[in-house]
Design a protein around this motif. Structure first.
Motif, mmCIF file in Angstrom:
data_model
loop_
_atom_site.group_PDB
_atom_site.id
_atom_site.type_symbol
_atom_site.label_atom_id
_atom_site.label_comp_id
_atom_site.label_asym_id
_atom_site.label_seq_id
_atom_site.Cartn_x
_atom_site.Cartn_y
_atom_site.Cartn_z
ATOM 1 N N LYS A 68 2.378 -8.847 -12.664
ATOM 2 C CA LYS A 68 3.546 -7.906 -12.988
ATOM 3 C C LYS A 68 3.874 -7.048 -11.833
ATOM 4 C CE LYS A 68 4.617 -8.919 -17.387
ATOM 5 N NZ LYS A 68 5.772 -9.105 -17.883
ATOM 6 N N GLY A 69 3.679 -7.509 -10.672
ATOM 7 C CA GLY A 69 3.743 -6.646 -9.486
ATOM 8 C C GLY A 69 2.798 -5.893 -8.947
ATOM 9 N N GLY A 70 1.639 -5.887 -9.624
ATOM 10 C CA GLY A 70 0.410 -5.124 -8.957
ATOM 11 C C GLY A 70 -0.256 -5.743 -7.945
ATOM 12 N N ARG A 71 -1.466 -5.253 -7.419
ATOM 13 C CA ARG A 71 -2.194 -5.971 -6.303
ATOM 14 C C ARG A 71 -3.643 -5.530 -6.557
ATOM 15 N NH1 ARG A 71 0.007 -2.815 -1.013
ATOM 16 N NH2 ARG A 71 -1.774 -1.166 -0.981
ATOM 17 N N LEU A 72 -4.659 -6.364 -5.843
ATOM 18 C CA LEU A 72 -6.076 -6.068 -5.939
ATOM 19 C C LEU A 72 -6.336 -5.359 -4.579
ATOM 20 C CD1 LEU A 72 -5.707 -8.548 -8.139
ATOM 21 C CD2 LEU A 72 -8.310 -8.103 -7.979
ATOM 22 N N ILE A 73 -5.426 -4.413 -4.051
ATOM 23 C CA ILE A 73 -5.861 -3.651 -2.788
ATOM 24 C C ILE A 73 -5.107 -2.174 -3.409
ATOM 25 C CG2 ILE A 73 -5.426 -2.904 -0.406
ATOM 26 C CD1 ILE A 73 -5.316 -5.694 0.170
ATOM 27 N N ASP A 74 -5.979 -1.077 -3.260
ATOM 28 C CA ASP A 74 -5.343 0.123 -3.836
ATOM 29 C C ASP A 74 -4.637 0.716 -2.523
ATOM 30 O OD1 ASP A 74 -6.945 1.446 -1.881
ATOM 31 O OD2 ASP A 74 -8.600 2.216 -3.458
ATOM 32 N N TYR A 75 -4.104 1.896 -2.869
ATOM 33 C CA TYR A 75 -3.346 2.688 -2.010
ATOM 34 C C TYR A 75 -3.847 3.692 -1.454
ATOM 35 C CZ TYR A 75 0.631 -0.267 -3.850
ATOM 36 O OH TYR A 75 1.493 -1.105 -4.186
ATOM 37 N N THR A 76 -4.198 3.865 -0.094
ATOM 38 C CA THR A 76 -4.464 4.950 0.595
ATOM 39 C C THR A 76 -3.416 5.478 1.288
ATOM 40 O OG1 THR A 76 -5.228 3.768 2.679
ATOM 41 C CG2 THR A 76 -6.979 4.193 0.744
ATOM 42 N N SER A 77 -2.380 4.580 1.574
ATOM 43 C CA SER A 77 -0.976 4.988 2.026
ATOM 44 C C SER A 77 -0.392 4.035 1.666
ATOM 45 C CB SER A 77 -1.109 5.124 3.735
ATOM 46 O OG SER A 77 -1.244 3.744 4.121
ATOM 47 N N ASP A 78 1.168 4.128 2.019
ATOM 48 C CA ASP A 78 2.187 3.069 1.680
ATOM 49 C C ASP A 78 1.694 1.712 2.090
ATOM 50 O OD1 ASP A 78 3.606 4.777 0.028
ATOM 51 O OD2 ASP A 78 4.917 5.425 1.566
ATOM 52 N N ASP A 79 1.134 1.507 3.393
ATOM 53 C CA ASP A 79 0.712 0.335 4.103
ATOM 54 C C ASP A 79 -0.582 -0.274 3.719
ATOM 55 O OD1 ASP A 79 3.266 0.452 5.180
ATOM 56 O OD2 ASP A 79 2.856 1.780 6.550
ATOM 57 N N LEU A 80 -1.537 0.747 3.847
ATOM 58 C CA LEU A 80 -2.870 0.349 3.623
ATOM 59 C C LEU A 80 -3.616 0.759 2.251
ATOM 60 C CD1 LEU A 80 -3.792 1.740 7.255
ATOM 61 C CD2 LEU A 80 -3.427 -0.643 6.618
ATOM 62 N N GLY A 81 -4.759 -0.119 2.342
ATOM 63 C CA GLY A 81 -5.540 0.318 0.998
ATOM 64 C C GLY A 81 -6.861 -0.437 1.139
ATOM 65 N N GLU A 82 -7.749 -0.150 0.129
ATOM 66 C CA GLU A 82 -8.986 -0.759 -0.037
ATOM 67 C C GLU A 82 -9.126 -1.927 -1.137
ATOM 68 O OE1 GLU A 82 -11.961 2.516 0.087
ATOM 69 O OE2 GLU A 82 -11.103 3.032 2.060
ATOM 70 N N PRO A 83 -10.107 -2.884 -0.991
ATOM 71 C CA PRO A 83 -10.240 -4.049 -1.943
ATOM 72 C C PRO A 83 -10.609 -3.594 -3.569
ATOM 73 C CG PRO A 83 -11.621 -4.390 -0.597
ATOM 74 C CD PRO A 83 -10.728 -3.048 0.241
ATOM 75 N N LEU A 84 -9.981 -3.812 -4.450
ATOM 76 C CA LEU A 84 -10.713 -3.769 -5.815
ATOM 77 C C LEU A 84 -11.306 -5.125 -5.916
ATOM 78 C CD1 LEU A 84 -7.264 -2.457 -7.610
ATOM 79 C CD2 LEU A 84 -9.169 -1.286 -6.473
ATOM 80 N N ASN A 85 -12.672 -4.938 -5.618
ATOM 81 C CA ASN A 85 -13.570 -5.985 -5.356
ATOM 82 C C ASN A 85 -14.520 -6.356 -6.719
ATOM 83 O OD1 ASN A 85 -15.249 -3.847 -4.737
ATOM 84 N ND2 ASN A 85 -15.318 -4.393 -2.531
ATOM 85 N N ILE A 86 -14.375 -5.461 -7.666
ATOM 86 C CA ILE A 86 -14.994 -5.783 -8.959
ATOM 87 C C ILE A 86 -14.063 -5.495 -10.043
ATOM 88 C CG2 ILE A 86 -17.038 -4.861 -10.426
ATOM 89 C CD1 ILE A 86 -18.368 -3.941 -7.765
ATOM 90 N N ILE A 87 -14.169 -6.415 -10.925
ATOM 91 C CA ILE A 87 -13.615 -6.089 -12.363
ATOM 92 C C ILE A 87 -14.827 -6.351 -13.681
ATOM 93 C CG2 ILE A 87 -11.825 -6.947 -13.827
ATOM 94 C CD1 ILE A 87 -10.375 -8.453 -11.779
#
Length: 256
Positions: A68-87
């Motif tokens: 649904k258009g999401g991702r498994l990297i969060d947002y620290t800015s519009d271009d960069l983020g950190e991995p969502l590495n645990i569910i």
């Protein structure tokens, strides 16, 4: 003994506050020259590279945000983020799927809320594809080094920490927790991520969860399923330009 304990607490508090006041704000765009931004990476018609595979359907206990258009990297800015590495799967102990239960559980594996309830650092956002768009982190846990103000020491000296979001919007109401875990440097280095810090932070939590843990009469033990294909390997779009292996740990945590 009590006087000595008070002296230690006051000393840690002084050190923590001096670090907060002295350190300049952390750049949300990162400081590494070799960071590669995402750009148009998350368009539906894009090519999947570096081990990432198309979105996965019919998963048990969680829903792939990319559907649904999401991702498994969060947002620290519009271009960069950190991995969502645990569910943490919604097949886990129902108590852990609540915010109160999550806060209790993480104490059993050596984490707690931030020092004195104060947040120092950038608020991250994540889009879990659940219809709520980019939402702020719901919970930040820091390594709890010792019983009295143990997370204050992590805030100053660095260590393991994580951010958590619950997937609970109407488009993907799984109830699962999505976690971005990492290991960071001390406050004098603006809490930059250590080398291999995303993999190390994830593995630290997984090891403790699968070993089994307890808190105030409640006991848990987790099973882990390792998933590849949800994230790219490497550092494209990753904050601080830190390489990560693209693996995501799916934890199902059972009450014993």
């Amino acid at each position: 003994m009590l006087f000595a304990a008070v002296q230690i607490v006051l000393g840690l508090l002084s050190l923590f506050l001096s670090g907060v006041l002295a350190a300049p704000p952390t750049s949300t765009s990162g400081s590494s020259d070799d960071q590669v931004v995402l750009g148009g990476t998350f368009k539906k018609d894009r090519e999947y590279e570096n081990g990432e595979l198309p979105p996965t359907k019919h998963t048990l206990g969680w829903i792939d945000p990319r559907l649904k258009g999401g991702r498994l990297i969060d947002y620290t800015s519009d271009d960069l983020g950190e991995p969502l590495n645990i569910i943490i799967s919604a097949e886990s102990d129902p108590y852990i799927l609540t915010e109160q239960g999550m806060q209790t559980y993480v104490k059993s594996i050596g984490f707690n809320r931030e020092c004195l309830g104060l947040h120092y650092g950038h608020i991250h956002e994540a889009d879990l594809g659940d219809g709520l768009g980019r939402k702020e982190e719901q919970f930040l846990g820091r390594q709890h080094y010792f019983p009295i103000m143990g997370t204050c020491w992590e805030s100053v000296r660095g260590g393991h920490h994580f951010r958590a979001w619950r997937q609970n919007g109407t488009d993907a109401n799984s109830g699962a927790w999505f976690i971005g875990a990492s290991e960071e440097m001390d406050s004098s280095k603006n809490h930059m991520i250590v080398e291999d810090g995303y993999n190390r932070g994830r593995n630290y939590i997984v090891d403790r969860a699968t070993e089994g843990s307890h808190w105030k009469g409640m006991w848990w033990k987790a099973n882990v399923e390792w998933r590849e294909g949800l994230l790219e390997r490497g550092k494209r779009g990753v904050n601080h330009g830190i390489e990560q292996d693209g693996r995501v740990a799916i934890l199902t945590i059972y009450r014993l």
